[in-house]
Design an enzyme around this catalytic site. Sequence first.
Site, PDB file in Angstrom:
ATOM      1  N   ASP A  83     -14.424 -90.323 -33.853  1.00 12.19           N
ATOM      2  CA  ASP A  83     -13.926 -88.803 -33.196  1.00 12.19           C
ATOM      3  C   ASP A  83     -15.129 -88.056 -32.831  1.00 12.19           C
ATOM      4  O   ASP A  83     -16.234 -88.292 -33.123  1.00 12.19           O
ATOM      5  CB  ASP A  83     -12.957 -88.094 -34.112  1.00 12.19           C
ATOM      6  CG  ASP A  83     -13.461 -88.609 -35.452  1.00 12.19           C
ATOM      7  OD1 ASP A  83     -14.872 -88.514 -35.942  1.00 12.19           O
ATOM      8  OD2 ASP A  83     -12.529 -88.398 -36.589  1.00 12.19           O
ATOM      9  N   ASP A  92      -5.541 -85.035 -47.221  1.00  9.35           N
ATOM     10  CA  ASP A  92      -4.036 -85.188 -47.069  1.00  9.35           C
ATOM     11  C   ASP A  92      -3.615 -86.474 -46.314  1.00  9.35           C
ATOM     12  O   ASP A  92      -2.515 -86.534 -45.701  1.00  9.35           O
ATOM     13  CB  ASP A  92      -3.687 -83.876 -46.074  1.00  9.35           C
ATOM     14  CG  ASP A  92      -4.640 -83.939 -44.773  1.00  9.35           C
ATOM     15  OD1 ASP A  92      -5.361 -85.021 -44.681  1.00  9.35           O
ATOM     16  OD2 ASP A  92      -4.672 -83.132 -43.917  1.00  9.35           O
ATOM     17  N   HIS A 112      -5.212 -88.131 -43.851  1.00  7.28           N
ATOM     18  CA  HIS A 112      -5.306 -88.419 -42.348  1.00  7.28           C
ATOM     19  C   HIS A 112      -6.489 -89.284 -42.207  1.00  7.28           C
ATOM     20  O   HIS A 112      -7.445 -89.471 -42.977  1.00  7.28           O
ATOM     21  CB  HIS A 112      -5.615 -87.069 -41.726  1.00  7.28           C
ATOM     22  CG  HIS A 112      -7.066 -86.504 -41.922  1.00  7.28           C
ATOM     23  ND1 HIS A 112      -7.074 -85.554 -42.720  1.00  7.28           N
ATOM     24  CD2 HIS A 112      -8.106 -86.734 -41.326  1.00  7.28           C
ATOM     25  CE1 HIS A 112      -8.293 -85.054 -42.699  1.00  7.28           C
ATOM     26  NE2 HIS A 112      -9.166 -86.001 -41.822  1.00  7.28           N
ATOM     27  N   GLU A 151      -4.002 -86.041 -38.137  1.00  8.04           N
ATOM     28  CA  GLU A 151      -3.615 -85.243 -39.002  1.00  8.04           C
ATOM     29  C   GLU A 151      -2.073 -85.636 -39.526  1.00  8.04           C
ATOM     30  O   GLU A 151      -1.531 -86.335 -38.755  1.00  8.04           O
ATOM     31  CB  GLU A 151      -3.679 -83.662 -38.600  1.00  8.04           C
ATOM     32  CG  GLU A 151      -5.129 -83.202 -38.245  1.00  8.04           C
ATOM     33  CD  GLU A 151      -5.691 -82.785 -39.421  1.00  8.04           C
ATOM     34  OE1 GLU A 151      -5.582 -83.295 -40.272  1.00  8.04           O
ATOM     35  OE2 GLU A 151      -6.699 -81.993 -38.914  1.00  8.04           O
TER      36      GLU A 151
END
Length: 264
Positions: free
Chosen positions: A72, A141, A143, A148
């Site tokens: 990314d 979380d 991801h 996400e």
Amino acid sequence: MRLIIEDNSDLVAKWAADHIITRIKEKAEKTDRPFVLGLPTGSTPLKTYQELIRRHKAGEVSFRNVITFNMDEYIGLPEDHEQSYHHFMKENFFSHIDIPQENVNIPDGMAEDVEKGCEEYERKIREAGGIDLFMGGVGEDGHIAFNEPFSSLQSRTRVKTLTEDTILVNSRFFGGDVSKVPSTAVTVGVGTIMDAKEVMILATGIKKSRAVAEGVESPMNHKWTISALQNHPHGVLVIDEPAAGDLRVSTYKYFKDIEKKNLL
């Protein structure tokens, strides 16, 4: 899925580096084609990069016939910005090894047509023959990359809006100022990662323990994108003891027993 539980983050890094080096050498014995390696940024892989650099300088591995694809990049940060992932990878890995510059691929967060750039990134991966091993980390979380919670498990490289939680966590790299953290990024998709021949996810520290437990023990679902690893034929999750803290005792014992037998 394999679950490797090491005592601490240093041993996680050593295991991951050993595995990457082994895979590079195995392919080199079979073909002249480059080894294609997917890479992450963030704090989790830093020790693995340091171990790979150390092993390279010791003459144990060369990256001259390796092609890399990063997961990314922030949208709106130039490559030379100190918090861009281009800069991160150069400072923490690429400038210390013998990989040719033309073999390095990182999403372009400054492209005039970002959507077209995403399609081009997927094309480059296909032209390279697909990714042999994709190493990644996982967020608190659950991801992976910037996929996400509630991202499609079939997603490809695209633009993603970052959650407030991700922006808050990443603000530590921007002097704690959340206003300086870009709100969007280009990211490979969950499907892009899972298309790799092998996927290795690293998780260290107690803050990652719930994500690990959800990824291993819960049904595969798009709330915890790490759970997609369950469906990969060659998926491995490498964690330290703190990151194993939320696993059921029976799960913990099962994987420790399995890996003990793998060493025999």
